[in-house]
Design a protein around this motif. Structure first.
Motif, mmCIF file in Angstrom:
data_model
loop_
_atom_site.group_PDB
_atom_site.id
_atom_site.type_symbol
_atom_site.label_atom_id
_atom_site.label_comp_id
_atom_site.label_asym_id
_atom_site.label_seq_id
_atom_site.Cartn_x
_atom_site.Cartn_y
_atom_site.Cartn_z
ATOM 1 N N UNK A 1 0.861 -1.309 -0.045
ATOM 2 C CA UNK A 1 -0.031 -0.011 -0.014
ATOM 3 C C UNK A 1 0.799 1.395 0.030
ATOM 4 N N UNK A 2 1.860 1.084 0.508
ATOM 5 C CA UNK A 2 2.757 2.295 0.628
ATOM 6 C C UNK A 2 3.844 2.599 -0.718
ATOM 7 N N UNK A 3 4.043 1.356 -1.246
ATOM 8 C CA UNK A 3 4.790 1.463 -2.685
ATOM 9 C C UNK A 3 4.578 0.064 -3.349
ATOM 10 N N UNK A 4 3.778 0.296 -4.430
ATOM 11 C CA UNK A 4 3.322 -0.839 -5.235
ATOM 12 C C UNK A 4 4.263 -0.937 -6.262
ATOM 13 N N UNK A 5 5.182 -1.783 -6.405
ATOM 14 C CA UNK A 5 6.120 -2.182 -7.362
ATOM 15 C C UNK A 5 6.109 -3.604 -7.772
ATOM 16 N N UNK A 6 6.366 -4.035 -9.096
ATOM 17 C CA UNK A 6 6.278 -5.271 -9.686
ATOM 18 C C UNK A 6 7.293 -6.174 -8.866
ATOM 19 N N UNK A 7 8.512 -5.625 -8.372
ATOM 20 C CA UNK A 7 9.358 -6.212 -7.696
ATOM 21 C C UNK A 7 8.920 -6.986 -6.364
ATOM 22 N N UNK A 8 7.914 -6.060 -5.531
ATOM 23 C CA UNK A 8 7.446 -6.291 -4.534
ATOM 24 C C UNK A 8 6.192 -7.228 -4.675
ATOM 25 N N UNK A 9 5.663 -7.222 -5.766
ATOM 26 C CA UNK A 9 4.597 -7.940 -5.871
ATOM 27 C C UNK A 9 4.943 -9.623 -6.508
ATOM 28 N N UNK A 10 6.315 -9.592 -6.934
ATOM 29 C CA UNK A 10 6.937 -10.709 -7.268
ATOM 30 C C UNK A 10 7.209 -11.386 -6.102
ATOM 31 N N UNK A 11 7.432 -10.873 -5.054
ATOM 32 C CA UNK A 11 7.958 -11.365 -3.679
ATOM 33 C C UNK A 11 6.911 -11.894 -2.987
ATOM 34 N N UNK A 12 5.908 -11.224 -3.036
ATOM 35 C CA UNK A 12 4.534 -11.440 -2.282
ATOM 36 C C UNK A 12 3.978 -12.715 -3.002
ATOM 37 N N UNK B 1 -5.216 -15.423 -7.600
ATOM 38 C CA UNK B 1 -6.103 -14.259 -7.475
ATOM 39 C C UNK B 1 -4.873 -13.101 -7.345
ATOM 40 N N UNK B 2 -3.812 -13.149 -6.494
ATOM 41 C CA UNK B 2 -2.863 -12.197 -6.650
ATOM 42 C C UNK B 2 -2.127 -11.862 -7.903
ATOM 43 N N UNK B 3 -1.999 -12.915 -8.524
ATOM 44 C CA UNK B 3 -1.269 -12.958 -9.790
ATOM 45 C C UNK B 3 -2.117 -12.234 -10.953
ATOM 46 N N UNK B 4 -3.444 -12.686 -10.780
ATOM 47 C CA UNK B 4 -4.304 -11.882 -11.743
ATOM 48 C C UNK B 4 -4.630 -10.656 -11.478
ATOM 49 N N UNK B 5 -4.866 -10.153 -10.341
ATOM 50 C CA UNK B 5 -4.545 -8.772 -9.720
ATOM 51 C C UNK B 5 -3.442 -7.914 -10.339
ATOM 52 N N UNK B 6 -2.349 -8.638 -10.112
ATOM 53 C CA UNK B 6 -0.865 -8.079 -10.739
ATOM 54 C C UNK B 6 -0.831 -7.825 -12.140
ATOM 55 N N UNK B 7 -1.496 -8.864 -12.872
ATOM 56 C CA UNK B 7 -1.584 -8.931 -14.180
ATOM 57 C C UNK B 7 -2.337 -7.767 -14.859
ATOM 58 N N UNK B 8 -3.359 -7.448 -14.273
ATOM 59 C CA UNK B 8 -4.418 -6.235 -14.506
ATOM 60 C C UNK B 8 -3.499 -4.843 -14.202
ATOM 61 N N UNK B 9 -2.987 -4.824 -13.103
ATOM 62 C CA UNK B 9 -2.256 -3.485 -12.620
ATOM 63 C C UNK B 9 -1.016 -3.379 -13.486
ATOM 64 N N UNK B 10 -0.287 -4.418 -13.879
ATOM 65 C CA UNK B 10 0.728 -4.433 -14.454
ATOM 66 C C UNK B 10 0.439 -5.121 -16.008
ATOM 67 N N UNK B 11 -0.265 -4.772 -16.802
ATOM 68 C CA UNK B 11 -0.396 -5.785 -18.083
ATOM 69 C C UNK B 11 0.621 -5.924 -18.891
ATOM 70 N N UNK B 12 1.804 -5.138 -19.003
ATOM 71 C CA UNK B 12 2.586 -5.460 -20.051
ATOM 72 C C UNK B 12 4.214 -5.891 -19.207
#
Length: 208
Positions: free
Chosen positions: A64-75, A90-101
């Motif tokens: 929530x403080x810093x939404x990065x693809x690197x942190x999302x990969x760790x999560x 669910x988290x991977x699908x959410x990440x794909x929507x937020x970072x579609x490329x």
């Protein structure tokens, strides 16, 4: 008080206000960075001891403080390690929507659909990735594996297991299971009533 003195006081006041504002901004930035690092450190520590809820809460607070693809990969790795399949997907699908490329979520989801034999969903995902021109060697390798596995299922065998440790377990028309390599060459004869994938330790469960 002369106009010159008033002007000097105003300038001094502005300088003081600027310095205080700058100090507050720097101070808040340091506190924010410290809090973020604390969330990450706590999350990793709790994950190490498999304290799922606490680890998840801290990871999401950091996100929530810093939404990065690197942190999302760790999560995502955390959810997978904890074997929380629903949360992971669910988290991977959410990440794909937020970072579609970004390729990361496509690769993770493709691996999951391959491992669960969800071919239809797998190929839909690949179609989406192709439309978005996602470039990933890992994704290309998964496509080759699944295409071969799908072909084996449709043509040579009534059923095959997921590709694991260099082998597929396949069932012939007579219901007998055996093992083949990725080229379709028999490695263990078709004499088993049931056969499962090889583990990373090189072991497989079979039923005679």
């Amino acid at each position: 008080m002369s106009k010159g003195n008033v002007r000097a006081l105003i300038i001094v006041g502005l300088i003081v206000a600027f310095v205080l504002s700058w100090y507050t901004m720097i101070s808040d930035g340091v506190k924010t960075t410290r809090q973020y690092n604390n969330y990450i450190s706590t999350a990793r520590d709790k994950a190490q001891y498999e304290i799922f809820n606490d680890a998840q809460d801290n990871y999401l607070a950091a996100l929530a403080m810093s939404d990065t693809i690197e942190l999302r990969d760790e999560i995502a790795s955390f959810y997978k390690a904890m074997q929380k399949t629903g949360d992971y997907v669910g988290f991977c699908e959410e990440t794909m929507k937020k970072y579609p490329y970004e390729p990361m979520s496509y690769v993770r989801l493709a691996e999951h659909y391959k491992d669960t034999g969800s071919f239809y969903t797998f190929f839909n995902l690949i179609e989406t990735a192709n439309k978005r021109q996602i470039v990933s060697e890992e994704l290309n390798a998964l496509v080759e594996e699944v295409a071969y596995e799908y072909e084996l299922t449709a043509v040579l065998f009534k059923e095959v297991s997921c590709y694991s440790d260099g082998y597929f377990a396949g069932m012939r028309e007579d219901g007998k299971w055996g093992y083949i390599n990725k080229y379709g060459t028999t490695q263990l004869r078709f004499t088993y009533l049931d056969a499962h994938i090889f583990t990373p330790e090189g072991l497989a469960s079979v039923q005679n």
